[in-house]
Design a protein around this motif. Structure first.
Motif, PDB file in Angstrom:
ATOM      1  N   GLY A 170       0.797  -1.230   0.000  1.00 19.78           N
ATOM      2  CA  GLY A 170       0.000   0.000   0.000  1.00 19.78           C
ATOM      3  C   GLY A 170       0.821   1.266   0.000  1.00 19.78           C
ATOM      4  O   GLY A 170       0.376   2.304   0.484  1.00 19.78           O
ATOM      5  N   GLY A 171       2.036   1.213  -0.530  1.00 23.96           N
ATOM      6  CA  GLY A 171       2.875   2.415  -0.610  1.00 23.96           C
ATOM      7  C   GLY A 171       3.629   2.724   0.671  1.00 23.96           C
ATOM      8  O   GLY A 171       4.223   3.799   0.808  1.00 23.96           O
ATOM      9  N   VAL A 172       3.643   1.795   1.605  1.00 27.03           N
ATOM     10  CA  VAL A 172       4.375   2.037   2.865  1.00 27.03           C
ATOM     11  C   VAL A 172       5.865   1.791   2.646  1.00 27.03           C
ATOM     12  O   VAL A 172       6.266   0.793   2.056  1.00 27.03           O
ATOM     13  N   LYS A 173       6.685   2.743   3.112  1.00 26.96           N
ATOM     14  CA  LYS A 173       8.142   2.622   2.958  1.00 26.96           C
ATOM     15  C   LYS A 173       8.797   2.147   4.252  1.00 26.96           C
ATOM     16  O   LYS A 173       9.680   1.306   4.243  1.00 26.96           O
ATOM     17  N   LYS A 174       8.354   2.686   5.363  1.00 27.68           N
ATOM     18  CA  LYS A 174       9.049   2.437   6.631  1.00 27.68           C
ATOM     19  C   LYS A 174       8.098   2.636   7.808  1.00 27.68           C
ATOM     20  O   LYS A 174       7.178   3.471   7.734  1.00 27.68           O
ATOM     21  N   LEU A 175       8.339   1.899   8.875  1.00 24.39           N
ATOM     22  CA  LEU A 175       7.595   2.123  10.118  1.00 24.39           C
ATOM     23  C   LEU A 175       8.526   2.852  11.088  1.00 24.39           C
ATOM     24  O   LEU A 175       9.674   2.444  11.273  1.00 24.39           O
ATOM     25  N   LEU A 176       8.047   3.923  11.677  1.00 21.41           N
ATOM     26  CA  LEU A 176       8.860   4.696  12.626  1.00 21.41           C
ATOM     27  C   LEU A 176       8.308   4.454  14.028  1.00 21.41           C
ATOM     28  O   LEU A 176       7.188   4.873  14.355  1.00 21.41           O
ATOM     29  N   LEU A 177       9.083   3.728  14.819  1.00 20.03           N
ATOM     30  CA  LEU A 177       8.641   3.262  16.134  1.00 20.03           C
ATOM     31  C   LEU A 177       9.080   4.261  17.206  1.00 20.03           C
ATOM     32  O   LEU A 177      10.274   4.451  17.434  1.00 20.03           O
ATOM     33  N   SER A 178       8.116   4.884  17.858  1.00 21.27           N
ATOM     34  CA  SER A 178       8.455   5.886  18.885  1.00 21.27           C
ATOM     35  C   SER A 178       9.014   5.221  20.146  1.00 21.27           C
ATOM     36  O   SER A 178       8.580   4.140  20.527  1.00 21.27           O
ATOM     37  N   ALA A 179       9.943   5.919  20.788  1.00 19.76           N
ATOM     38  CA  ALA A 179      10.493   5.473  22.077  1.00 19.76           C
ATOM     39  C   ALA A 179      10.639   6.705  22.958  1.00 19.76           C
ATOM     40  O   ALA A 179      11.131   7.737  22.495  1.00 19.76           O
ATOM     41  N   SER A 180      10.226   6.609  24.216  1.00 20.15           N
ATOM     42  CA  SER A 180      10.365   7.789  25.091  1.00 20.15           C
ATOM     43  C   SER A 180      11.831   7.999  25.466  1.00 20.15           C
ATOM     44  O   SER A 180      12.242   9.098  25.797  1.00 20.15           O
TER      45      SER A 180
END
Ligand code: NDP
Length: 392
Positions: A170-180
């Motif tokens: 679906g056009g997704v390039k990357k997942l950006l996983l947040s971390a505190s």
């Protein structure tokens, strides 16, 4: 009306789940509640939510719970042990299972729910980290609906396109996983050597159980989440980037090939992902306060510091190694975290224990749940032995 089993009802996620359920008595009923040792807390929950079953660790705990419930005229039936956990996860009368037992102990009952085709609200990330391949195969075979509760994965799930499962993603390039970044963000290894369990458990943004709090402080939690993301969304570790975002307002992001980046924002309160998953694909009130962007004012981002927080690098390497590396890593980490909480090893030794364990064992391809449990056992044995040699 959805009938729900809450595995780990007395924990941080369990309590938040029951808080959301209590707001919607017209939509949700409680089929079973489970706990390990907190009997009085479970008794109170049983009296409020009137489940058909309550499950505890052993015979002694069951007798104690039964006495508390009988004194109040409760009709809840008390069971105990692993088989009972699996039974209330897979019973015919259950629609949805909140998997919120902490650690490897959650694997069997969660798998029982998956195999029975239940809707799974997955908080127990360790189950997926340990047995990812088998777990996802079982989800596909049973047609179970798997919804992530971890706030980061729930955020990604909300930001993904509906045709994500297609071959072009679906056009997704990357997942950006947040971390505190946890309570020790910005410190060196030397500055963390003498930190105490209470300091490690004092997370700046989230209120959580002690095991995940320590994991958040070492950044092992982010490593486990990276592995979890790879399984949940069928992506390679190289397609997941960890972004340190100290305010914990953006819970994660999805980057698309056209340059768009979609993010999910909210106050750091687990009732939001829990409500989202309970009601999905609808929305319900969760009790979480509206996000006030004006008082937050600023959102910051940093790269993770892999020198001070080696656990993230060790877990990323395990994700790339595949086979049973993640199961060994998870078992060793659980042993090391408990040893730190018991003040037998220092905070910075957690990473040493896990690295030593992974370096000591040959990897195998686990083809059954029993094989995964054997990898977990090997990881625990090597790490326990190492701790005996280095402990204070
Ligand atoms: P807690 O330690 O607060 O609660 C754990 C629950 O599991 C309790 O109900 C506990 O019972 C039960 N339990 C513990 N050991 C066993 C066992 N051996 N057999 C059966 N039940 C057991 O943990 P959290 O709620 O913080 O976390 C639960 C899971 O959710 C973890 O996998 C964590 O990584 C994940 N998660 C948690 C988040 C959070 O905000 N807390 C956020 C995202 C994911 P008792 O109370 O009786 O000991």
């Amino acid at each position: 009306m959805q009938a729900i089993t809450v595995l780990g009802a007395t924990g941080s996620i369990g309590v938040s789940t029951l808080d959301v359920i209590a707001r919607h008595p017209d939509k949700y009923s409680v089929f079973a509640l489970t706990a390990h040792r907190q009997i009085e807390k479970l008794a109170g929950q049983c009296l409020q939510f009137k489940p058909t079953y309550a499950v505890v660790a052993d015979d002694g705990a069951a007798v104690a719970l039964q006495a508390l419930l009988s004194a109040q005229g409760s009709a809840t039936e008390v069971l105990f042990g692993r088989e009972a956990l699996c039974a209330v996860s897979s019973a015919e009368g259950v629609d949805t299972v909140m998997a919120a037992i902490v650690g490897a102990a959650g694997l069997e009952p969660t798998m029982a729910a998956v195999r029975a085709g239940k809707k799974i609200l997955l908080a127990n990330k360790e189950a997926l980290v340990m047995a990812g391949g088998l777990f996802m195969q079982a989800v596909a075979a049973s047609g179970s609906v798997l919804l992530p509760i971890d706030s980061e994965h729930n955020a990604i799930f909300q930001c993904l396109p509906s045709d994500f499962k297609n071959t072009d993603k679906g056009g997704v390039k990357k997942l950006l996983l947040s971390a505190s970044g946890g309570p020790f963000r910005g410190r060196t290894l030397e500055q963390m050597r003498a930190v105490t369990p209470d300091q490690a458990c004092a997370h700046p943004n989230w209120s959580m159980g002690r095991k995940i709090s320590v994991d958040s402080a070492t950044l092992m939690n982010k490593g486990l989440e990276l592995i979890e993301a790879c399984w949940l969304f069928n992506v390679a570790a190289s397609q997941v980037e960890v972004v340190v975002h100290p305010q914990s307002i953006i819970h994660s992001l999805v980057q698309y090939i056209d340059g768009s980046v979609l993010a999910q924002l909210g106050n750091p309160d687990m009732r939001t992902p829990i409500a989202h998953a309970l009601a999905w694909p609808s929305r319900i009130e969760s009790g979480v306060a509206d996000l006030d962007l004006f008082s937050i004012a600023q959102l910051n981002f940093e790269k993770p510091d892999l020198t001070s927080f080696p656990c993230l690098a060790v877990a990323s390497a395990a994700a790339r190694e595949g086979r049973d590396a993640a199961a060994i890593l998870n078992g060793a980490n659980e042993i090391a975290v408990q040893a730190f909480l018991d003040e037998r090893i220092g905070f910075t030794q957690i990473a040493e224990v896990v690295s030593h364990t992974l370096n000591s064992l040959a990897l195998t391809e686990p083809d059954s749940l029993e094989a995964v449990q054997e990898s977990d056992r090997r990881g625990r044995a090597v790490s326990s032995d190492y701790i005996t040699r280095v402990q204070r």
